[in-house]
Design a protein around this motif. Structure first.
Motif, PDB file in Angstrom:
ATOM      1  N   CYS A   1     -49.310 -19.337 -43.628  1.00 47.62           N
ATOM      2  CA  CYS A   1     -47.815 -19.100 -43.243  1.00 47.62           C
ATOM      3  C   CYS A   1     -47.912 -18.348 -41.866  1.00 47.62           C
ATOM      4  O   CYS A   1     -46.808 -18.785 -41.227  1.00 47.62           O
ATOM      5  CB  CYS A   1     -47.430 -17.863 -44.043  1.00 47.62           C
ATOM      6  SG  CYS A   1     -47.101 -18.250 -45.776  1.00 47.62           S
ATOM      7  N   ALA A   2     -48.800 -18.008 -41.208  1.00 48.85           N
ATOM      8  CA  ALA A   2     -49.027 -17.436 -40.118  1.00 48.85           C
ATOM      9  C   ALA A   2     -49.468 -18.549 -39.066  1.00 48.85           C
ATOM     10  O   ALA A   2     -49.483 -18.159 -37.737  1.00 48.85           O
ATOM     11  CB  ALA A   2     -50.090 -16.413 -39.875  1.00 48.85           C
ATOM     12  N   SER A   3     -49.643 -19.583 -39.572  1.00 40.99           N
ATOM     13  CA  SER A   3     -50.365 -20.735 -38.514  1.00 40.99           C
ATOM     14  C   SER A   3     -49.453 -21.901 -38.769  1.00 40.99           C
ATOM     15  O   SER A   3     -49.075 -22.692 -37.592  1.00 40.99           O
ATOM     16  CB  SER A   3     -51.589 -20.903 -38.908  1.00 40.99           C
ATOM     17  OG  SER A   3     -51.730 -21.502 -40.253  1.00 40.99           O
ATOM     18  N   VAL A   4     -49.134 -22.380 -39.933  1.00 44.67           N
ATOM     19  CA  VAL A   4     -48.678 -24.003 -39.867  1.00 44.67           C
ATOM     20  C   VAL A   4     -47.306 -23.921 -38.965  1.00 44.67           C
ATOM     21  O   VAL A   4     -46.902 -25.066 -38.533  1.00 44.67           O
ATOM     22  CB  VAL A   4     -48.345 -24.280 -41.340  1.00 44.67           C
ATOM     23  CG1 VAL A   4     -47.455 -25.632 -41.667  1.00 44.67           C
ATOM     24  CG2 VAL A   4     -49.891 -24.558 -41.852  1.00 44.67           C
ATOM     25  N   PHE A   5     -46.473 -22.799 -39.281  1.00 43.88           N
ATOM     26  CA  PHE A   5     -45.096 -23.038 -38.374  1.00 43.88           C
ATOM     27  C   PHE A   5     -45.285 -22.878 -37.037  1.00 43.88           C
ATOM     28  O   PHE A   5     -44.239 -22.874 -36.500  1.00 43.88           O
ATOM     29  CB  PHE A   5     -44.221 -21.948 -39.525  1.00 43.88           C
ATOM     30  CG  PHE A   5     -43.884 -22.371 -40.627  1.00 43.88           C
ATOM     31  CD1 PHE A   5     -43.241 -23.281 -40.911  1.00 43.88           C
ATOM     32  CD2 PHE A   5     -44.816 -21.577 -41.597  1.00 43.88           C
ATOM     33  CE1 PHE A   5     -42.925 -23.566 -42.599  1.00 43.88           C
ATOM     34  CE2 PHE A   5     -44.482 -22.061 -43.030  1.00 43.88           C
ATOM     35  CZ  PHE A   5     -43.557 -22.898 -43.414  1.00 43.88           C
ATOM     36  N   GLN A   6     -46.402 -22.144 -36.480  1.00 46.31           N
ATOM     37  CA  GLN A   6     -46.184 -21.799 -35.195  1.00 46.31           C
ATOM     38  C   GLN A   6     -45.963 -22.831 -34.227  1.00 46.31           C
ATOM     39  O   GLN A   6     -45.083 -22.729 -33.336  1.00 46.31           O
ATOM     40  CB  GLN A   6     -47.427 -20.892 -34.763  1.00 46.31           C
ATOM     41  CG  GLN A   6     -47.695 -19.510 -35.421  1.00 46.31           C
ATOM     42  CD  GLN A   6     -48.404 -18.594 -34.592  1.00 46.31           C
ATOM     43  OE1 GLN A   6     -48.656 -18.659 -33.284  1.00 46.31           O
ATOM     44  NE2 GLN A   6     -49.308 -17.819 -35.506  1.00 46.31           N
TER      45      GLN A   6
ATOM     46  N   VAL B   1     -45.145 -11.707 -44.371  1.00 48.68           N
ATOM     47  CA  VAL B   1     -45.706 -11.001 -43.235  1.00 48.68           C
ATOM     48  C   VAL B   1     -46.366 -12.136 -42.439  1.00 48.68           C
ATOM     49  O   VAL B   1     -46.253 -11.931 -41.003  1.00 48.68           O
ATOM     50  CB  VAL B   1     -46.942 -10.075 -43.916  1.00 48.68           C
ATOM     51  CG1 VAL B   1     -47.773  -9.513 -42.560  1.00 48.68           C
ATOM     52  CG2 VAL B   1     -46.404  -8.839 -44.525  1.00 48.68           C
ATOM     53  N   GLY B   2     -46.810 -12.996 -42.784  1.00 49.91           N
ATOM     54  CA  GLY B   2     -47.507 -14.267 -42.198  1.00 49.91           C
ATOM     55  C   GLY B   2     -46.381 -15.013 -41.233  1.00 49.91           C
ATOM     56  O   GLY B   2     -46.517 -15.252 -40.232  1.00 49.91           O
ATOM     57  N   LEU B   3     -45.091 -15.087 -41.807  1.00 50.24           N
ATOM     58  CA  LEU B   3     -43.975 -15.783 -41.260  1.00 50.24           C
ATOM     59  C   LEU B   3     -43.654 -14.767 -39.986  1.00 50.24           C
ATOM     60  O   LEU B   3     -43.212 -15.407 -38.903  1.00 50.24           O
ATOM     61  CB  LEU B   3     -42.927 -16.112 -42.224  1.00 50.24           C
ATOM     62  CG  LEU B   3     -42.959 -17.237 -43.134  1.00 50.24           C
ATOM     63  CD1 LEU B   3     -41.861 -17.150 -44.041  1.00 50.24           C
ATOM     64  CD2 LEU B   3     -43.186 -18.652 -42.389  1.00 50.24           C
ATOM     65  N   GLY B   4     -43.518 -13.642 -40.205  1.00 51.18           N
ATOM     66  CA  GLY B   4     -43.482 -12.839 -39.021  1.00 51.18           C
ATOM     67  C   GLY B   4     -44.398 -12.981 -37.795  1.00 51.18           C
ATOM     68  O   GLY B   4     -43.790 -12.862 -36.797  1.00 51.18           O
ATOM     69  N   SER B   5     -45.278 -13.030 -38.176  1.00 48.68           N
ATOM     70  CA  SER B   5     -46.533 -13.298 -37.209  1.00 48.68           C
ATOM     71  C   SER B   5     -46.166 -14.588 -36.459  1.00 48.68           C
ATOM     72  O   SER B   5     -46.464 -14.821 -35.391  1.00 48.68           O
ATOM     73  CB  SER B   5     -47.933 -13.201 -37.730  1.00 48.68           C
ATOM     74  OG  SER B   5     -49.030 -13.270 -36.942  1.00 48.68           O
ATOM     75  N   SER B   6     -45.861 -15.549 -37.363  1.00 46.48           N
ATOM     76  CA  SER B   6     -45.621 -16.976 -37.009  1.00 46.48           C
ATOM     77  C   SER B   6     -44.633 -17.188 -35.851  1.00 46.48           C
ATOM     78  O   SER B   6     -44.836 -18.005 -35.063  1.00 46.48           O
ATOM     79  CB  SER B   6     -45.409 -17.828 -38.185  1.00 46.48           C
ATOM     80  OG  SER B   6     -45.806 -19.332 -37.633  1.00 46.48           O
ATOM     81  N   ILE B   7     -43.594 -16.330 -36.023  1.00 47.23           N
ATOM     82  CA  ILE B   7     -42.530 -16.118 -35.053  1.00 47.23           C
ATOM     83  C   ILE B   7     -42.902 -15.538 -33.788  1.00 47.23           C
ATOM     84  O   ILE B   7     -42.580 -15.856 -32.705  1.00 47.23           O
ATOM     85  CB  ILE B   7     -41.247 -15.663 -35.719  1.00 47.23           C
ATOM     86  CG1 ILE B   7     -41.011 -16.505 -36.911  1.00 47.23           C
ATOM     87  CG2 ILE B   7     -40.195 -15.391 -34.631  1.00 47.23           C
ATOM     88  CD1 ILE B   7     -39.805 -15.818 -37.629  1.00 47.23           C
ATOM     89  N   THR B   8     -43.851 -14.320 -33.794  1.00 45.27           N
ATOM     90  CA  THR B   8     -43.917 -13.225 -32.885  1.00 45.27           C
ATOM     91  C   THR B   8     -45.052 -13.950 -31.800  1.00 45.27           C
ATOM     92  O   THR B   8     -44.695 -13.853 -30.602  1.00 45.27           O
ATOM     93  CB  THR B   8     -44.672 -12.198 -33.253  1.00 45.27           C
ATOM     94  OG1 THR B   8     -43.637 -11.353 -34.400  1.00 45.27           O
ATOM     95  CG2 THR B   8     -45.112 -11.162 -32.296  1.00 45.27           C
ATOM     96  N   HIS B   9     -46.109 -14.781 -32.384  1.00 44.00           N
ATOM     97  CA  HIS B   9     -46.897 -15.099 -31.382  1.00 44.00           C
ATOM     98  C   HIS B   9     -46.474 -16.209 -30.242  1.00 44.00           C
ATOM     99  O   HIS B   9     -46.792 -15.926 -29.115  1.00 44.00           O
ATOM    100  CB  HIS B   9     -48.171 -15.475 -32.123  1.00 44.00           C
ATOM    101  CG  HIS B   9     -49.057 -14.415 -32.482  1.00 44.00           C
ATOM    102  ND1 HIS B   9     -49.283 -14.202 -33.800  1.00 44.00           N
ATOM    103  CD2 HIS B   9     -49.663 -13.412 -32.019  1.00 44.00           C
ATOM    104  CE1 HIS B   9     -50.107 -13.162 -34.342  1.00 44.00           C
ATOM    105  NE2 HIS B   9     -50.426 -12.610 -32.781  1.00 44.00           N
TER     106      HIS B   9
END
Length: 408
Positions: A67-72, A118-126
């Motif tokens: 979730c923290a990677s695929v959407f980035q 939590v992972g989606l939040g990181s996926s937007i932030t980075h």
């Protein structure tokens, strides 16, 4: 014989380095990564509360990393095409939602849902914060990314310490404290939003001159070849770091019989060393070239990683600190190198490389959890110790230093 083509990319000219904005973006990165690492550092507590196996912990880590990677990359393309000032606020709301769910989770399914938010939040932030860091750099991309990455690394270091002080002794429900921190951190985004709003207005009114040409004297095939090498380096770095960020505490508990709190303090020492080492790579890369920073950072880790599985507790701690310090500058140097290859697609490159880093780490976490269940926790460190040797491929990267040429 074909001569080398000059690949030209036009990019907005922002000659000023906005230090206040860079510091605010670094603080945003610190908050995001602190909250992410609190979740990872709390895996032993969650495992004990829910009686989970290492394989299930690996599954949780895998869902989070996916979730923290695929959407980035998707978000990166969106942010390039449709810039908005509220993306970072949306990210922190997603993270806070996940932390609230995790505080009351009593099943593995609830935990998986929580880490997905939590992972989606990181996926937007980075991708968004890294993209804004590039534009606020004033051309000093290595320095700017180092400032940005230092925030993230300090956040990653503080997270396990806070987990040791709050989650381990008082319980999983105290994740609500970190949800409150997430909501409060929205206030720190004001300098970024104000500057970004002005930047977007200038872009829309075309008051920002687009007269800077970044020249990379490489054929397109060479650019894609270089990106391929960078992906190999990302793979080697993040398979190895996945073993440390997800299983280092378990390794110390099982091999040396330390307490959960003590293991989290050792993890803090490793992550704190990573934060200290991060700032070195950017300015050195600006001065001497990214290639040498990348090469030294990854391949230079190998002697220490190969020794660590056979060391006692004291030397394990010492070696992990050295590894964290040496390896830490690799990602910012790789990211800036890639951004200089494709300077008009900063959001895409940021999302792609952050996404790959998280995705590789997630897959590695799941695989390593399976290995730990079947062959023991020490086996993953004996295997992963060889990953930094892949750093030798950095020697094949071309030496580039894009020229910034004013026209008109």
């Amino acid at each position: 014989m074909k001569s080398k083509a000059v690949v030209e990319r036009a990019a907005p000219s922002y000659p000023q380095t906005y230090l206040k904005v860079l510091l605010a973006l670094s603080l945003t990165h610190l908050t995001n990564d602190m909250l992410q690492s609190v979740v990872s550092a709390s895996y032993p507590v969650i495992r004990d509360n829910l009686a989970l196996t290492f394989g299930q912990i690996g599954l949780i880590a895998f869902v989070y990393q996916v979730c923290a990677s695929v959407f980035q990359p998707v978000f990166g393309v969106l942010f390039d095409k449709k810039p908005r000032t509220w993306y970072l606020t949306l990210a922190i709301i997603s993270t806070a939602t996940g932390l609230v769910i995790l505080a009351v989770a009593h099943s593995i399914f609830a935990v998986i849902l929580a880490v997905a938010f939590v992972g989606l939040g990181s996926s937007i932030t980075h991708p968004e914060a890294s993209r804004l860091t590039h534009y606020a750099s004033g051309g000093r991309h290595g320095l700017a990314q180092s400032i940005f990455q230092v925030g993230g690394n300090f956040g990653s270091a503080i997270g396990p310490l806070l987990a040791a002080l709050i989650i381990a002794p008082y319980g999983q429900e105290y994740m609500l404290v970190f949800a409150a921190i997430a909501v409060f951190s929205i206030l720190t985004k004001r300098p970024i939003s104000k500057w970004n709003r002005r930047r977007i207005t200038d872009m829309q009114s075309k008051t920002v001159s687009k007269t800077v040409i970044h020249r990379v004297r490489l054929r397109k095939k060479q650019i894609y070849y270089s990106l391929g090498i960078l992906l190999i380096l990302i793979f080697s770095k993040y398979v190895y770091t996945a073993s440390l960020s997800n299983y280092y505490t378990f390794y110390l508990i099982e091999k040396f019989d330390v307490t959960t709190q003590h293991s989290q303090l050792f993890l803090f020492a490793y992550l704190f060393a990573s934060a200290l080492g991060t700032f070195i790579g950017g300015p050195v890369g600006d001065r001497f070239g990214r290639k040498y920073v990348i090469w030294f950072s990854i391949l230079g880790t190998a002697p220490f990683s190969l020794m660590m599985p056979y060391a006692n507790l004291f030397w394990t701690c010492v070696l992990s600190i050295i590894i964290g310090f040496v390896l830490s500058s690799a990602f910012s140097a790789i990211l800036v190198y890639a951004q200089e290859l494709l300077p008009t697609k900063v959001g895409l490159i940021s999302g792609l490389f952050f996404g790959l880093a998280f995705g590789i780490a997630g897959i590695a976490a799941a695989v390593l959890g399976y290995v730990a269940d079947h062959q023991g926790i020490e086996a993953i460190y004996r295997f992963c110790a060889y990953m930094p040797l892949l750093g030798f491929v950095a020697i094949f990267l071309p030496n580039i230093k894009p020229q910034r040429i004013k026209k008109g």
